[in-house]
Each structure stands twice: as C-alpha cells, then as structure tokens.
Enzyme design. Structure first.
Site, PDB file in Angstrom:
ATOM      1  N   GLN A  99      -0.734   0.473  13.063  1.00 23.47           N
ATOM      2  CA  GLN A  99      -1.979   0.566  13.834  1.00 23.47           C
ATOM      3  C   GLN A  99      -1.796   0.188  15.308  1.00 23.47           C
ATOM      4  O   GLN A  99      -2.770   0.151  16.066  1.00 23.47           O
ATOM      5  CB  GLN A  99      -3.039  -0.337  13.203  1.00 23.47           C
ATOM      6  CG  GLN A  99      -3.469   0.087  11.811  1.00 23.47           C
ATOM      7  CD  GLN A  99      -4.541  -0.843  11.260  1.00 23.47           C
ATOM      8  OE1 GLN A  99      -5.620  -0.970  11.808  1.00 23.47           O
ATOM      9  NE2 GLN A  99      -4.224  -1.525  10.163  1.00 23.47           N
ATOM     10  N   LYS A 131     -12.516  -7.109   0.160  1.00 24.19           N
ATOM     11  CA  LYS A 131     -13.632  -7.150   1.121  1.00 24.19           C
ATOM     12  C   LYS A 131     -14.981  -7.223   0.385  1.00 24.19           C
ATOM     13  O   LYS A 131     -15.855  -6.370   0.568  1.00 24.19           O
ATOM     14  CB  LYS A 131     -13.582  -5.936   2.045  1.00 24.19           C
ATOM     15  CG  LYS A 131     -12.275  -5.854   2.845  1.00 24.19           C
ATOM     16  CD  LYS A 131     -12.233  -4.684   3.772  1.00 24.19           C
ATOM     17  CE  LYS A 131     -11.015  -4.673   4.654  1.00 24.19           C
ATOM     18  NZ  LYS A 131      -9.746  -4.354   3.983  1.00 24.19           N
ATOM     19  N   ASP A 176     -21.316  -7.372  -1.548  1.00 26.39           N
ATOM     20  CA  ASP A 176     -22.442  -6.903  -2.362  1.00 26.39           C
ATOM     21  C   ASP A 176     -23.419  -8.062  -2.584  1.00 26.39           C
ATOM     22  O   ASP A 176     -23.325  -9.099  -1.924  1.00 26.39           O
ATOM     23  CB  ASP A 176     -21.871  -6.353  -3.695  1.00 26.39           C
ATOM     24  CG  ASP A 176     -22.697  -5.204  -4.247  1.00 26.39           C
ATOM     25  OD1 ASP A 176     -23.929  -5.366  -4.363  1.00 26.39           O
ATOM     26  OD2 ASP A 176     -22.125  -4.162  -4.593  1.00 26.39           O
ATOM     27  N   ILE A 177     -24.327  -7.923  -3.532  1.00 24.06           N
ATOM     28  CA  ILE A 177     -25.233  -9.030  -3.841  1.00 24.06           C
ATOM     29  C   ILE A 177     -24.452 -10.110  -4.602  1.00 24.06           C
ATOM     30  O   ILE A 177     -23.424  -9.827  -5.234  1.00 24.06           O
ATOM     31  CB  ILE A 177     -26.446  -8.569  -4.672  1.00 24.06           C
ATOM     32  CG1 ILE A 177     -25.998  -7.934  -5.997  1.00 24.06           C
ATOM     33  CG2 ILE A 177     -27.312  -7.629  -3.872  1.00 24.06           C
ATOM     34  CD1 ILE A 177     -27.112  -7.819  -7.016  1.00 24.06           C
ATOM     35  N   ASP A 220       0.840  -1.206   0.000  1.00 21.68           N
ATOM     36  CA  ASP A 220       0.000   0.000   0.000  1.00 21.68           C
ATOM     37  C   ASP A 220       0.874   1.254   0.000  1.00 21.68           C
ATOM     38  O   ASP A 220       1.874   1.307   0.712  1.00 21.68           O
ATOM     39  CB  ASP A 220      -0.851   0.073   1.288  1.00 21.68           C
ATOM     40  CG  ASP A 220      -1.791  -1.107   1.457  1.00 21.68           C
ATOM     41  OD1 ASP A 220      -2.120  -1.764   0.457  1.00 21.68           O
ATOM     42  OD2 ASP A 220      -2.200  -1.352   2.611  1.00 21.68           O
TER      43      ASP A 220
HETATM   44  P1  XMP Z   1      -1.003  -1.216   7.646  1.00 19.73           P
HETATM   45  O1  XMP Z   1      -0.355  -0.112   6.888  1.00 19.73           O
HETATM   46  O2  XMP Z   1      -1.913  -0.743   8.716  1.00 19.73           O
HETATM   47  O3  XMP Z   1      -1.887  -1.940   6.519  1.00 19.73           O
HETATM   48  O4  XMP Z   1      -0.021  -2.255   8.136  1.00 19.73           O
HETATM   49  C1  XMP Z   1      -2.786  -2.983   6.773  1.00 19.73           C
HETATM   50  C2  XMP Z   1      -3.426  -3.405   5.502  1.00 19.73           C
HETATM   51  O5  XMP Z   1      -4.417  -4.374   5.813  1.00 19.73           O
HETATM   52  C3  XMP Z   1      -5.688  -3.794   5.597  1.00 19.73           C
HETATM   53  N1  XMP Z   1      -6.420  -4.027   6.824  1.00 19.73           N
HETATM   54  C4  XMP Z   1      -7.357  -4.906   6.941  1.00 19.73           C
HETATM   55  N2  XMP Z   1      -7.830  -5.750   6.045  1.00 19.73           N
HETATM   56  N3  XMP Z   1      -9.290  -6.525   7.742  1.00 19.73           N
HETATM   57  C5  XMP Z   1      -8.796  -6.560   6.457  1.00 19.73           C
HETATM   58  O6  XMP Z   1      -9.280  -7.370   5.656  1.00 19.73           O
HETATM   59  C6  XMP Z   1      -8.836  -5.684   8.670  1.00 19.73           C
HETATM   60  O7  XMP Z   1      -9.251  -5.691   9.820  1.00 19.73           O
HETATM   61  C7  XMP Z   1      -7.824  -4.848   8.224  1.00 19.73           C
HETATM   62  N4  XMP Z   1      -7.137  -3.939   8.886  1.00 19.73           N
HETATM   63  C8  XMP Z   1      -6.278  -3.438   7.970  1.00 19.73           C
HETATM   64  C9  XMP Z   1      -5.541  -2.335   5.365  1.00 19.73           C
HETATM   65  O8  XMP Z   1      -6.534  -1.823   4.504  1.00 19.73           O
HETATM   66  C10 XMP Z   1      -4.164  -2.306   4.756  1.00 19.73           C
HETATM   67  O9  XMP Z   1      -4.218  -2.674   3.368  1.00 19.73           O
END
Ligand code: XMP
Length: 250
Positions: free
Chosen positions: A208, A82, A85-86, A17
């Site tokens: 996070q 993620k 949707d339908i 990302d």
């Molecule tokens: P960071 O930069 O926070 O990125 O290490 C984390 C990546 O994972 C995604 N993310 C999640 N994806 N459930 C998910 O399916 C989650 O609870 C979740 N938390 C973070 C986030 O969008 C990023 O790509």
C-alpha cells in the site's frame, strides 16, 4: 505481545492473506498458508488472519489449526475481523474467535460503547485476550470516515474522528490501536495522545506504499505486512529483510 516481540527479536506481524482461489484450488490454501508460516516464522512475532483464510478454510477446521501452529512457534495470533455490529452479535463473534485460539481481535470504535464494543471488551478481559481498535486506516478514502471533523452534540466541542477514537482507546483500556503506515503524521499524532500506554499496530507497509522507517519513527510499535511477503517469490528472505530494516530503526 511485547514479550513475544522481544523473544522473537521482531516487531513484524505477518498478514497471512492470499488472493481469491477458485473452488478447485481452495484445498491448497491450507498447505500454502502452512508453508509460508513455516518459512517466515523466524522473522515475525505474530500472524494476523483476515477473511481471506477464514472464508475458504473455516474458523475451526482450518484457521484454528494454523493458530495452534503459530502458538507452537511462539507467535501471537490476531483476527482482523473489525467487529462492527450490535453488542450481542459482537459478543458472539468475539467468543467464537477467542475460542478458536485468537489472542486478540480488531474492532471498530464507530459502533460505540454501550451495546456496541463493551460486550467485546468484557469477554476479552474475562478470557485475558486483547482488543485492538481501528483509529485511522491505511487506505486512500480513510479521511471520509476516520478523518471527519465531529461535533460533540452535548458540548459543541469539535474534534477529529480519529483523535476521538484514540481517546476512546485510552478510556476503554484497549490493548492496541491500528493506524495505517501510509499516514505517518497520523501515527505521530495518535502516539502523542497514547504515549506508551497503548501500542500502535501499523498495516500498509509495502503493497500500500507505507514505509518501515517512517512508521516506526512516528511511533508505531508493530508493523503488519501481508502481500509484500505472501506474494513474494521468496517470502522468508523478504520477511527477513523487512525485519532487519525494522530492527535497524530501533
Ligand atoms: P497488505 O497486503 O496491504 O495487507 O500488507 C494488510 C493487511 O492488513 C489489513 N489492513 C488493515 N487492517 N486497519 C486494519 O485493521 C487498517 O487500516 C488496515 N489496512 C490494511 C488488510 O485487510 C490486510 O489483511
């Protein structure tokens, strides 16, 4: 996935990302992604994509090429879309992502089975790909949805939303579930429900606030790490350190 993690001696998944780029800088995103993938590849078992790259690069032009590179390095490729949707829309989304080379995608169990996620599981299993279900996310407001107490309309039985999702993961034969590393107590609880049948993928390490050791000790199988690596001055060294700490926890 299990075999790849063994072969690569790593259970770290790179979330590839990057922050928003203005139009004049977007072309550079492909080479930036390629550079980080090349540098970090020895220390990870998979790469996870999100809309951060799908939107600016496109699925088939940019991201599919990165998928090919990841596969050539012996890595798995996950699309964190993620699905939510339908059923017929979910099916089309899944078909596009799988045909772009993704080995697995993430899906949201809130939409349910019939005309919800069933078509995604049908496509995945026909193509021998994976579906990873969100069970408890990593962000602060997660309790508002995934942490609710729900009441079964037929039986009156009360349960927690994420516990119900963990049970659905077993019933639907999911290939993995996502539980945030920021909530190790939830990882433990979900792991008690799933046992060794379904691995837990845990995002939220570093940026996070989630901790490698507590997530793994609670039962996570794979750690997803994004910005801590991609925004690091030395992504390879950072990824290696994370991999080493994770391997010491085993
Ligand atoms: P960071 O930069 O926070 O990125 O290490 C984390 C990546 O994972 C995604 N993310 C999640 N994806 N459930 C998910 O399916 C989650 O609870 C979740 N938390 C973070 C986030 O969008 C990023 O790509």
């Amino acid at each position: 996935m299990e075999q790849t993690a063994k072969d690569k001696k790593s259970n770290i998944i790179l979330a590839l990302d990057f922050l928003f780029e203005k139009p004049e800088n977007r072309e550079k995103l492909f080479s930036k992604a390629e550079r980080i993938l090349n540098a970090v590849e020895p220390y990870i078992c998979a790469v996870k994509f999100n809309r951060h790259l799908v939107l600016p690069l496109g699925t088939f032009n940019g991201v599919a090429k990165l998928n090919e590179k990841a596969h050539a390095m012996g890595l798995m490729a996950i699309m964190d879309c993620k699905v939510n949707d339908i059923g017929s829309t979910n099916q089309t989304i899944a078909e596009y992502y799988y045909s772009a080379g993704f080995d697995a995608l993430t899906a949201n169990p809130f939409v349910g089975w019939e005309e919800g996620l069933k078509p995604v599981f049908d496509v995945a299993h026909k193509l021998q790909r994976g579906v990873i279900l969100l069970v408890y996310m990593s962000h602060k407001a997660v309790w508002e949805g995934y942490g609710q107490t729900i009441c079964n309309a037929e039986t009156g039985e009360k349960t927690l939303q994420y516990v119900s999702f963990a049970k659905k993961a077993l019933k639907w034969n999911a290939d993995g579930v996502v539980v945030g590393a920021t909530y190790p107590e939830k990882i433990r609880e979900v792991h008690e429900t799933l046992g060794k049948k379904i691995p837990i993928y845990s995002p939220g390490i570093g940026a996070q606030g989630g901790k490698i050791e507590s997530a793994l000790k609670a039962g996570a199988s794979y750690l997803i790490v994004g910005r801590t690596i991609t925004l690091s001055e030395n992504p390879a060294e950072t990824a290696k350190n994370i991999r080493d700490v994770a391997n010491e926890c085993k």
